[in-house]
Scaffold this active site. Structure first.
Site, PDB file in Angstrom:
ATOM      1  N   ASP A 185       0.889  -1.130   0.027  1.00 27.80           N
ATOM      2  CA  ASP A 185      -0.259   0.019   0.154  1.00 27.80           C
ATOM      3  C   ASP A 185       0.833   1.248  -0.037  1.00 27.80           C
ATOM      4  O   ASP A 185       0.551   2.080  -0.802  1.00 27.80           O
ATOM      5  CB  ASP A 185      -0.857   0.023   1.280  1.00 27.80           C
ATOM      6  CG  ASP A 185      -1.977   1.118   1.157  1.00 27.80           C
ATOM      7  OD1 ASP A 185      -2.894   0.945   0.298  1.00 27.80           O
ATOM      8  OD2 ASP A 185      -1.777   1.876   1.791  1.00 27.80           O
ATOM      9  N   THR A 234       4.098   1.460  -0.944  1.00 27.41           N
ATOM     10  CA  THR A 234       4.771   2.126  -2.397  1.00 27.41           C
ATOM     11  C   THR A 234       3.802   2.268  -3.442  1.00 27.41           C
ATOM     12  O   THR A 234       4.124   3.369  -4.234  1.00 27.41           O
ATOM     13  CB  THR A 234       5.371   0.481  -2.750  1.00 27.41           C
ATOM     14  OG1 THR A 234       6.114   0.005  -1.615  1.00 27.41           O
ATOM     15  CG2 THR A 234       6.361   0.671  -3.838  1.00 27.41           C
ATOM     16  N   ASP A 253       0.898 -10.337   3.360  1.00 27.91           N
ATOM     17  CA  ASP A 253      -0.270  -9.869   4.473  1.00 27.91           C
ATOM     18  C   ASP A 253      -1.673 -10.200   3.641  1.00 27.91           C
ATOM     19  O   ASP A 253      -2.568 -10.306   4.359  1.00 27.91           O
ATOM     20  CB  ASP A 253      -0.421  -8.497   4.967  1.00 27.91           C
ATOM     21  CG  ASP A 253       0.963  -8.316   5.820  1.00 27.91           C
ATOM     22  OD1 ASP A 253       1.614  -9.023   6.156  1.00 27.91           O
ATOM     23  OD2 ASP A 253       1.574  -7.001   5.679  1.00 27.91           O
ATOM     24  N   ARG A 290       3.453 -29.521  25.590  1.00 33.02           N
ATOM     25  CA  ARG A 290       3.353 -28.395  25.931  1.00 33.02           C
ATOM     26  C   ARG A 290       2.393 -27.475  25.239  1.00 33.02           C
ATOM     27  O   ARG A 290       1.823 -27.923  24.330  1.00 33.02           O
ATOM     28  CB  ARG A 290       4.628 -27.571  25.324  1.00 33.02           C
ATOM     29  CG  ARG A 290       5.868 -27.934  26.253  1.00 33.02           C
ATOM     30  CD  ARG A 290       7.347 -27.392  25.443  1.00 33.02           C
ATOM     31  NE  ARG A 290       8.355 -27.780  26.648  1.00 33.02           N
ATOM     32  CZ  ARG A 290       9.605 -27.864  26.165  1.00 33.02           C
ATOM     33  NH1 ARG A 290       9.982 -27.586  25.075  1.00 33.02           N
ATOM     34  NH2 ARG A 290      10.467 -27.965  27.062  1.00 33.02           N
ATOM     35  N   GLU A 343       0.380 -11.037  14.676  1.00 27.17           N
ATOM     36  CA  GLU A 343       1.069 -10.040  15.244  1.00 27.17           C
ATOM     37  C   GLU A 343       0.060  -8.706  15.830  1.00 27.17           C
ATOM     38  O   GLU A 343       0.566  -8.182  16.729  1.00 27.17           O
ATOM     39  CB  GLU A 343       2.053  -9.720  14.414  1.00 27.17           C
ATOM     40  CG  GLU A 343       1.597  -9.017  13.049  1.00 27.17           C
ATOM     41  CD  GLU A 343       2.771  -8.386  12.537  1.00 27.17           C
ATOM     42  OE1 GLU A 343       4.209  -8.556  12.743  1.00 27.17           O
ATOM     43  OE2 GLU A 343       2.615  -8.024  11.253  1.00 27.17           O
ATOM     44  N   ARG A 401       5.472 -22.370  25.643  1.00 31.21           N
ATOM     45  CA  ARG A 401       6.596 -21.818  25.042  1.00 31.21           C
ATOM     46  C   ARG A 401       6.319 -20.886  23.580  1.00 31.21           C
ATOM     47  O   ARG A 401       5.264 -21.301  23.165  1.00 31.21           O
ATOM     48  CB  ARG A 401       7.476 -23.110  24.315  1.00 31.21           C
ATOM     49  CG  ARG A 401       8.117 -23.793  25.344  1.00 31.21           C
ATOM     50  CD  ARG A 401       9.199 -23.192  26.260  1.00 31.21           C
ATOM     51  NE  ARG A 401      10.076 -24.015  26.901  1.00 31.21           N
ATOM     52  CZ  ARG A 401       9.846 -24.185  28.348  1.00 31.21           C
ATOM     53  NH1 ARG A 401       8.865 -23.614  28.736  1.00 31.21           N
ATOM     54  NH2 ARG A 401      10.628 -25.249  28.890  1.00 31.21           N
TER      55      ARG A 401
HETATM   56  O1  F6P Z   1       3.882  -6.170   5.059  1.00 28.63           O
HETATM   57  C1  F6P Z   1       4.687  -7.501   5.288  1.00 28.63           C
HETATM   58  C2  F6P Z   1       5.298  -7.490   6.609  1.00 28.63           C
HETATM   59  O2  F6P Z   1       6.047  -8.567   6.549  1.00 28.63           O
HETATM   60  C3  F6P Z   1       4.166  -7.281   7.709  1.00 28.63           C
HETATM   61  O3  F6P Z   1       3.665  -8.575   7.890  1.00 28.63           O
HETATM   62  C4  F6P Z   1       5.216  -7.049   8.947  1.00 28.63           C
HETATM   63  O4  F6P Z   1       4.211  -6.563  10.004  1.00 28.63           O
HETATM   64  C5  F6P Z   1       6.103  -6.091   8.497  1.00 28.63           C
HETATM   65  O5  F6P Z   1       6.108  -6.319   7.104  1.00 28.63           O
HETATM   66  C6  F6P Z   1       7.439  -6.232   8.897  1.00 28.63           C
HETATM   67  O6  F6P Z   1       8.113  -5.126   8.575  1.00 28.63           O
HETATM   68  P1  F6P Z   1       9.640  -4.935   8.813  1.00 28.63           P
HETATM   69  O7  F6P Z   1      10.364  -5.765   7.532  1.00 28.63           O
HETATM   70  O8  F6P Z   1       9.863  -3.279   8.548  1.00 28.63           O
HETATM   71  O9  F6P Z   1      10.030  -5.583  10.008  1.00 28.63           O
END
Ligand code: F6P
Length: 375
Positions: free
Chosen positions: A119, A121, A143, A178, A238, A283
């Site tokens: 997005d 770029t 993503d 685990r 994340e 873990r």
């Molecule tokens: O957009 C791709 C991505 O890998 C995301 O999934 C991740 O949050 C981000 O880029 C990580 O960016 P960088 O390479 O700057 O750590």
């Protein structure tokens, strides 16, 4: 008949598998079909600004189809419309330096650009088009969060990497009884966690679109224990959040179009679960960049190549200011104006990105077989 004789190519944003397939498709189509000259700018927009490039000829793209990463290198910094410049006194100014890039194009007689990225770029690609430059964008991201395309290349290879990791994690989970937390990427969308988690037989999948309740995650582990399943694999995106909580930010990068970098939620979740269940070993594994690299899957090679071919066809038939995309099983194009500038982190909450539907078929299938989303 097009007047284009020479094109420039660049790859921006985070790397992914399939980028080289796109470069391959662009270069071979440009040379073989249209007799064009092609150059590749190095390190995304930085190369365009500093006029650093390599010739892209048939030799340069020979044997790159399957390779991960990008032979042109990439950067998720260098927004030329808001260029970050550190002053000698330590202060920072932002300047629009896009005219320098345009001058560089003129110097090298580059008539048009193919810009490959996510997005951030592609938003700059749109802005160059607004300044009269002939541009075609190619959507890239692991993503899969870009609207207007059913799929981006890079996503499929990352899914394969995630599934491979989950298969491996399962053996330790089982052998040591685990709880294994596995953090995957995806920014503010849960596609990687969801589709990777389903195929990799995760027991719990936590995604940004469905805020989770820690006690419900614990309940799933306990329910499995009660059935004699003494291990649990949890995939957490994340960008996942607890009900009423916020995202875990790893880092802020000031000179990036997307300043927030997410990361670390797996560690937090592991700590909190371990505190709640002293009777289990918990873990954490963060797949991080392992999920972004490696040999491109068949799908990413094919779609990347077709995107590259179509991008050049668009330029040569006067369809510019567009982004190529995958729709159904077809590759076609859509106006950049309609699809970019909406999906970067921080703006996704305004509804710009392509999200997982919490009531959609994939989540439904996962829930039907007993996968918990912590809701
Ligand atoms: O957009 C791709 C991505 O890998 C995301 O999934 C991740 O949050 C981000 O880029 C990580 O960016 P960088 O390479 O700057 O750590």
């Amino acid at each position: 008949m097009s007047t284009i004789k020479k094109i420039g190519v660049l790859t921006g944003g985070g790397d992914c598998s399939g980028l080289n397939a796109v470069i391959n498709g662009i270069t071979k189509t440009a040379i073989n079909k249209y007799d064009l000259e092609v150059i590749g700018y190095i390190k995304g927009y930085s190369g365009l600004y500093k006029n650093e490039f390599i010739p892209l000829n048939l030799k340069a793209v020979s044997g790159i189809m399957h390779e991960g990463g990008t032979i042109l290198k990439s950067s998720n910094r260098d927004n030329l419309f808001n260029y970050y410049m550190k002053q000698p006194d330590g202060s920072v100014v932002h300047k629009d330096v896009s005219d320098v890039a345009i001058e560089n194009m003129k110097k090298e007689n580059v008539d048009a650009l193919v810009i490959i990225g996510g997005d951030g770029t592609l938003t700059s690609a749109r802005d160059f088009h607004r300044k009269g430059i002939k541009v075609v964008g190619v959507p890239k991201t692991i993503d899969n969060d870009l609207p207007a395309t059913d799929m981006t290349f890079g996503y499929n290879t990352s899914l394969e990497n995630i599934v491979d990791a989950l298969d491996k994690i399962h053996t330790t989970a089982y052998s040591h009884e685990r709880v294994m937390v596995v953090e995957v990427m995806g920014r503010n969308t849960g596609w990687l966690a969801l589709e990777g988690g389903i195929a990799g037989s995760a027991d719990v999948i936590l995604i940004p679109e469905i805020p989770y309740d820690l006690l419900k995650v614990k309940a799933k582990v306990d329910e499995r224990e009660a059935r004699g399943k003494n291990f649990t694999v949890i995939v957490v995106s994340e960008g996942a959040t607890q009900v009423g909580g916020g995202v875990v930010i790893r880092e802020t990068i000031e000179d990036s179009a997307d300043t927030q970098r997410l990361g670390g939620v797996g560690e937090v979740l592991t700590r909190e679960l371990a505190a709640l269940m002293p009777y289990k070993e918990v873990r954490n594994t963060n797949l991080a960049y392992l999920q972004r690299g490696g040999i491109a899957s068949q799908f990413d090679r094919e779609i990347g190549l077709r995107f590259g071919v179509h991008a050049v066809d668009c330029l040569m038939t006067n369809r510019n200011g567009v982004m190529v995309r995958y729709e159904g099983r077809d590759v076609n194009e859509v106006d950049l104006e309609k699809v970019v500038g909406k999906g970067v982190t921080g703006e996704t909450s305004k509804g710009g990105a392509k999200y997982v539907d919490p009531n959609g078929q994939i989540v439904h299938a996962a829930k039907s077989i007993g996968i918990s989303f912590g809701d």
